[in-house]
Design an enzyme around this catalytic site. Sequence first.
Site, PDB file in Angstrom:
ATOM      1  N   LYS A 162      98.286  62.596 -11.667  1.00 35.63           N
ATOM      2  CA  LYS A 162      98.402  63.831 -12.459  1.00 35.63           C
ATOM      3  C   LYS A 162      97.155  64.689 -12.252  1.00 35.63           C
ATOM      4  CE  LYS A 162      95.309  63.183 -16.013  1.00 35.63           C
ATOM      5  NZ  LYS A 162      94.036  63.765 -16.073  1.00 35.63           N
ATOM      6  N   ASP A 187      96.878  58.382 -21.733  1.00 37.63           N
ATOM      7  CA  ASP A 187      97.558  59.181 -20.705  1.00 37.63           C
ATOM      8  C   ASP A 187      98.911  58.600 -20.297  1.00 37.63           C
ATOM      9  OD1 ASP A 187      95.755  61.227 -20.412  1.00 37.63           O
ATOM     10  OD2 ASP A 187      94.710  60.356 -18.682  1.00 37.63           O
TER      11      ASP A 187
HETATM   12  P1  ATP Z   1      92.110  59.169 -16.390  1.00 30.11           P
HETATM   13  O1  ATP Z   1      92.408  60.392 -15.591  1.00 30.11           O
HETATM   14  O2  ATP Z   1      93.312  58.632 -17.174  1.00 30.11           O
HETATM   15  O3  ATP Z   1      90.854  59.260 -17.204  1.00 30.11           O
HETATM   16  P2  ATP Z   1      90.840  57.901 -14.172  1.00 30.11           P
HETATM   17  O4  ATP Z   1      91.434  58.497 -12.938  1.00 30.11           O
HETATM   18  O5  ATP Z   1      89.536  58.487 -14.588  1.00 30.11           O
HETATM   19  O6  ATP Z   1      91.879  57.980 -15.341  1.00 30.11           O
HETATM   20  P3  ATP Z   1      91.587  55.272 -13.341  1.00 30.11           P
HETATM   21  O7  ATP Z   1      91.540  55.375 -11.869  1.00 30.11           O
HETATM   22  O8  ATP Z   1      92.919  55.292 -13.986  1.00 30.11           O
HETATM   23  O9  ATP Z   1      90.625  56.361 -13.989  1.00 30.11           O
HETATM   24  O10 ATP Z   1      90.844  53.867 -13.729  1.00 30.11           O
HETATM   25  C1  ATP Z   1      89.861  53.787 -14.674  1.00 30.11           C
HETATM   26  C2  ATP Z   1      89.526  52.332 -14.970  1.00 30.11           C
HETATM   27  O11 ATP Z   1      90.722  51.579 -15.200  1.00 30.11           O
HETATM   28  C3  ATP Z   1      88.777  51.639 -13.859  1.00 30.11           C
HETATM   29  O12 ATP Z   1      87.609  51.123 -14.430  1.00 30.11           O
HETATM   30  C4  ATP Z   1      89.675  50.517 -13.397  1.00 30.11           C
HETATM   31  O13 ATP Z   1      88.962  49.320 -13.158  1.00 30.11           O
HETATM   32  C5  ATP Z   1      90.654  50.320 -14.540  1.00 30.11           C
HETATM   33  N1  ATP Z   1      92.017  49.980 -14.070  1.00 30.11           N
HETATM   34  C6  ATP Z   1      92.818  49.088 -14.619  1.00 30.11           C
HETATM   35  N2  ATP Z   1      93.996  49.040 -13.979  1.00 30.11           N
HETATM   36  C7  ATP Z   1      93.956  49.942 -12.990  1.00 30.11           C
HETATM   37  C8  ATP Z   1      94.881  50.366 -11.985  1.00 30.11           C
HETATM   38  N3  ATP Z   1      96.103  49.827 -11.881  1.00 30.11           N
HETATM   39  N4  ATP Z   1      94.499  51.345 -11.150  1.00 30.11           N
HETATM   40  C9  ATP Z   1      93.267  51.910 -11.269  1.00 30.11           C
HETATM   41  N5  ATP Z   1      92.354  51.530 -12.187  1.00 30.11           N
HETATM   42  C10 ATP Z   1      92.684  50.561 -13.057  1.00 30.11           C
END
Ligand code: ATP
Length: 283
Positions: free
Chosen positions: A8, A135
């Site tokens: 997203k 989210d």
């Molecule tokens: P958001 O935009 O919802 O804030 P983000 O892009 O900043 O998300 P993600 O990549 O979703 O962050 O991952 C954040 C944390 O979630 C990481 O520390 C990761 O270790 C943990 N995590 C747990 N499961 C997953 C997964 N399936 N894919 C990615 N990260 C994961």
Amino acid sequence: MFIQAHAKLNLTLDVLARRPDGYHDMRMIMQSIGLADELELQDNESGQLRVATDLHFLPADEKNLAAKAALCYWQARGEAPRGLDITIRKRIPVCAGMAGGSSDAAAVLRALNQADGAPLDWTALAQVGERVGADVPYCVLGGTALAEGKGEKLTPLPPLPACWVVVCKPEFSISTPALFAQLDSVRLRSRPDTRGAVAALEAGDLAGVARRMYNVFEDVLPVRQRARVFELKNILVGCGALGASMSGTGPTAFGLFDDGERAQEAYQRLLEFSPETFLCRTV
Ligand code: ATP
């Protein structure tokens, strides 16, 4: 079962008041894009829930949001956990503000629900998603939507008119809790015109949406990271993007294009800055 989990972007992101429970109320327009993780779900005889990903640093137990989603789904349905292998090929950059983990979780919820003899409607499924992360309800819904509250109050919006999207995740990551903590000590200089962006969506006006894109977290980034994100946005706009912004708590920058050749040029330019650069469409 093979499923895709779409990333997203935040077309707008505004943070409103801090709530008594410590969370902040948000108002943001979410958009899903073609960039997606690939998941495979397979029942197994072991009775164990197992997760494997192609990124060694991601959790391979119930801390992985995909596994947590499966557990929450079974719990909500009053079922005991069962043998399931979840294999994830990550395409969405991690800790990038693109809800990669939440999207994997939502994909698992959709897949388990689809295979269920008595599936939940999407509102009930989104409520299960809320237990996994703020989210996740949006990721269950997908498309173009207004998200409020912690992100769980969703209003579907008319789809963003077809366009090309160039996404670039710079080499550094941002700590989401640190950025939220900063919010309370910073006076936000500008806010996105979310209402105007919704009106532009209703009018099918891509340029009108792109012009109004803004994310308040851009103002809160540490100085060097902010300069980098601005540099990426300037390149996008210099290459002909109708608008450029940052997604989530960053540091991913993205631009919207109505011209495929210009989008391709921006993609090539930004690849020199980061290998985690993508050219895709909205979904
Ligand atoms: P958001 O935009 O919802 O804030 P983000 O892009 O900043 O998300 P993600 O990549 O979703 O962050 O991952 C954040 C944390 O979630 C990481 O520390 C990761 O270790 C943990 N995590 C747990 N499961 C997953 C997964 N399936 N894919 C990615 N990260 C994961």
